[in-house]
Design an enzyme around this catalytic site. Structure first.
Site, PDB file in Angstrom:
ATOM      1  CD1 TRP A   1      -2.869  -1.576   0.873  1.00 20.62           C
ATOM      2  CD2 TRP A   1      -3.396   0.595   0.917  1.00 20.62           C
ATOM      3  NE1 TRP A   1      -4.216  -1.471   0.700  1.00 20.62           N
ATOM      4  CE2 TRP A   1      -4.566  -0.151   0.724  1.00 20.62           C
ATOM      5  CE3 TRP A   1      -3.468   1.999   0.973  1.00 20.62           C
ATOM      6  CZ2 TRP A   1      -5.813   0.445   0.591  1.00 20.62           C
ATOM      7  CZ3 TRP A   1      -4.712   2.592   0.854  1.00 20.62           C
ATOM      8  CH2 TRP A   1      -5.865   1.819   0.659  1.00 20.62           C
TER       9      TRP A   1
ATOM     10  CG  PHE B   1      -4.232  -5.352   9.460  1.00 28.51           C
ATOM     11  CD1 PHE B   1      -4.481  -6.707   9.303  1.00 28.51           C
ATOM     12  CD2 PHE B   1      -4.712  -4.698  10.586  1.00 28.51           C
ATOM     13  CE1 PHE B   1      -5.202  -7.394  10.263  1.00 28.51           C
ATOM     14  CE2 PHE B   1      -5.439  -5.382  11.554  1.00 28.51           C
ATOM     15  CZ  PHE B   1      -5.685  -6.735  11.393  1.00 28.51           C
ATOM     16  CD  GLU B   2      -2.661  -7.409   5.345  1.00 26.04           C
ATOM     17  OE1 GLU B   2      -2.262  -6.343   4.816  1.00 26.04           O
ATOM     18  OE2 GLU B   2      -3.816  -7.553   5.774  1.00 26.04           O
TER      19      GLU B   2
ATOM     20  CB  CYS C   1       3.343   4.496   3.819  1.00 24.04           C
ATOM     21  SG  CYS C   1       2.710   6.180   3.642  1.00 24.04           S
TER      22      CYS C   1
ATOM     23  CB  ILE D   1      -1.999   8.133   3.979  1.00 23.87           C
ATOM     24  CG1 ILE D   1      -0.526   8.002   3.595  1.00 23.87           C
ATOM     25  CG2 ILE D   1      -2.471   9.580   3.805  1.00 23.87           C
ATOM     26  CD1 ILE D   1      -0.229   8.327   2.132  1.00 23.87           C
TER      27      ILE D   1
ATOM     28  CB  THR E   1     -13.423   5.743   7.761  1.00 25.32           C
ATOM     29  OG1 THR E   1     -12.345   4.848   7.444  1.00 25.32           O
ATOM     30  CG2 THR E   1     -14.282   6.010   6.539  1.00 25.32           C
TER      31      THR E   1
ATOM     32  CG  HIS F   1      -9.538   1.107   7.557  1.00 25.59           C
ATOM     33  ND1 HIS F   1      -8.858   0.881   6.391  1.00 25.59           N
ATOM     34  CD2 HIS F   1      -9.685  -0.095   8.142  1.00 25.59           C
ATOM     35  CE1 HIS F   1      -8.604  -0.400   6.269  1.00 25.59           C
ATOM     36  NE2 HIS F   1      -9.111  -1.029   7.319  1.00 25.59           N
TER      37      HIS F   1
ATOM     38  CG  PHE G   1       6.327   0.765  14.411  1.00 26.47           C
ATOM     39  CD1 PHE G   1       6.163   2.140  14.563  1.00 26.47           C
ATOM     40  CD2 PHE G   1       5.254   0.028  13.943  1.00 26.47           C
ATOM     41  CE1 PHE G   1       4.962   2.765  14.249  1.00 26.47           C
ATOM     42  CE2 PHE G   1       4.046   0.635  13.625  1.00 26.47           C
ATOM     43  CZ  PHE G   1       3.905   2.003  13.780  1.00 26.47           C
TER      44      PHE G   1
ATOM     45  NE  ARG H   1       7.234  13.074   9.500  1.00 20.87           N
ATOM     46  CZ  ARG H   1       6.795  14.272   9.137  1.00 20.87           C
ATOM     47  NH1 ARG H   1       6.476  14.495   7.834  1.00 20.87           N
ATOM     48  NH2 ARG H   1       6.689  15.259   9.993  1.00 20.87           N
TER      49      ARG H   1
END
Ligand SMILES: Nc1c(NC[C@H](O)[C@H](O)[C@H](O)CO)[nH]c(=O)[nH]c1=O
Ligand SMILES: CC(=O)[C@@H](O)COP(=O)(O)O
Length: 163
Positions: A31, A66-67, A90, A92, A96, A98, A123, A137
């Site tokens: 993503w 998330f994975e 990343c 963004i 919502t 999410h 992380f 960044r």
């Protein structure tokens, strides 16, 4: 704001241990691939610059941030000789909540995997309000989070080996 005071990737190269002995994996989310690709490039180049051997670097891609927790689990379960795992992504903010769920899940998830395996899981996930903050960044005016994650991985691997 703190980030306006410094380039977050400034490191004293004399304080980074030699990475020649360490085996390090990089898990990168697809993503926002333009951003995560820059994070990955920075992390890879930084590992090599500090002595990590190319043959000792394992890289895998996952669909989204998330994975990354699952990726860290899979890597450490399959490769007991890994000295550290770097998780790059990343996230963004959208319209919502999410964003909040992903950020919380991956931050807590990778933390728990590191504890489970007693191995450093780094992380290296940008959690930004907009694309420009992410670009700044990942090789922009505020440095590259991938560089930082790689330095952290080497330092923590050294700590694990010498503590
Ligand atoms: N919106 C972003 C996502 N969303 C996808 C999730 O990470 C995950 O792949 C999906 O929920 C299926 O489990 N991921 C990012 O890395 N960055 C985003 O901005
Ligand atoms: C972080 C996300 O999942 C986000 O990009 C999705 O956007 P939205 O919250 O508008 O569905």
């Amino acid at each position: 704001m703190a980030t306006q005071l410094k380039n977050l990737s400034d490191f004293s190269h004399t304080t980074v241990p030699d990475g020649a002995a360490y085996k390090i994996a990089i898990a990168v989310a697809e993503w926002n691939a333009d951003v995560t690709g820059s994070l990955y490039k920075g992390a890879l180049e930084t590992l090599l610059k500090h002595g990590v051997k190319e043959e000792n670097i394992t890289s895998i891609a996952v669909p989204g941030s998330f994975e990354l927790t699952g990726a860290a689990e899979i890597l450490l379960k399959k490769h007991a000789d890994l000295d550290a795992v770097i998780c790059l992504g990343c996230v963004i903010q959208g319209d919502t909540k999410h964003f909040d769920f992903i950020c919380d899940a991956v931050a807590n998830g990778v933390t728990q995997v590191g504890i489970k395996y007693s191995k450093p899981v780094i992380f290296g996930v940008l959690t930004t309000n907009d694309l420009q903050q992410a670009l700044d960044r990942s090789g922009g005016k505020h440095g590259n989070k991938g560089d930082e994650a790689a330095i952290t991985a080497i330092k923590m691997a050294h700590l694990l080996a010498t503590a």
